[in-house]
Write an enzyme that holds these catalytic residues in place. Structure first.
Site, short mmCIF file in Angstrom:
data_model
loop_
_atom_site.label_atom_id
_atom_site.label_comp_id
_atom_site.label_asym_id
_atom_site.label_seq_id
_atom_site.Cartn_x
_atom_site.Cartn_y
_atom_site.Cartn_z
N LYS A 39 35.78 44.28 50.00
CA LYS A 39 36.01 43.38 48.86
C LYS A 39 37.45 43.44 48.34
O LYS A 39 38.12 42.41 48.23
CB LYS A 39 35.06 43.73 47.70
CG LYS A 39 33.59 43.66 48.02
CD LYS A 39 32.74 44.00 46.81
CE LYS A 39 33.01 45.38 46.23
NZ LYS A 39 32.77 46.48 47.17
N SER A 107 28.91 45.15 41.60
CA SER A 107 27.93 44.39 40.79
C SER A 107 26.60 44.33 41.54
O SER A 107 26.22 43.28 42.05
CB SER A 107 28.46 43.00 40.44
OG SER A 107 29.13 42.37 41.49
#
Length: 201
Positions: A39, A107
């Site tokens: 990410k 998340s």
């Protein structure tokens, strides 16, 4: 206390004014995936790629958020939710400023990402699933976090003793174990480009 707050948004420059000045439409990319999935690396390279192609973006990730505005939060479920809530509020401010925001956060649950989506606005929230198998993420673990989690030195580590819920309907999925960093960044850029280009006059 909120009855004493009187927003002046209608008297400020509007998002459309700022977008015209920057020559782009602002959006929020939300990169989610396991630790080590890629990410942050994709977000960092995409930020530069966007800049080189005439767009203005800002990366938000765990390192620059948890060392500053969220340095008072732990990794408890409640604080994780508050961490994402604050990030989403910051991303919304960037959105209103005409800036493309690249958010790189694990998340881990559908619920927590849905909260972010609602704060930002569903029409501006683009969920990108950075997908890599757990064993691949562990093999990339330069910080040794997975090793510590498996040894019981880190509790509640996503993917080991805390669950990760993949997005049900991501706007885009990138499988970083099947393509290079350059290919991943290019794929996200090509997906994003129609969303951030201003309509031709």
């Amino acid at each position: 206390m909120t009855e004493h707050i009187h927003p002046i948004f209608d008297r400020l420059l509007q998002r459309s004014d700022r977008e015209r000045r920057l020559g782009q439409r602002s959006k929020v990319l939300w990169l989610t995936g396991l630790s080590g999935s890629g990410k942050s690396t994709i977000a960092q390279h995409l930020e530069r790629y966007l800049y080189n192609n005439g767009f203005f973006a800002q990366v938000l990730d765990g390192d620059n958020i948890r060392s500053g505005i969220n340095n008072n939060l732990s990794f408890s479920p409640e604080d994780r939710q508050e961490n994402i809530r604050r990030i989403a509020e910051i991303a919304r401010l960037y959105l209103d400023s005409g800036i493309i925001t690249l958010n790189s956060f694990i998340s881990p649950t559908v619920e927590i990402r849905e909260m972010a989506r609602q704060i930002i606005g569903p029409e501006d929230f683009l969920e990108i699933y950075i997908n890599a198998p757990l064993e691949v993420c562990e093999s990339r673990d330069v910080k040794g976090l997975y090793e510590k989690a498996r040894a019981g030195q880190i509790k509640g580590f996503t993917g080991i003793d805390a669950p990760y819920e993949p997005p049900l309907h991501p706007a885009l999925e990138i499988k970083t174990d099947e393509q290079s960093l350059e290919e991943s960044v290019e794929a996200v850029f090509q997906f994003l480009k129609p969303h951030i280009e201003l309509p031709k006059a």
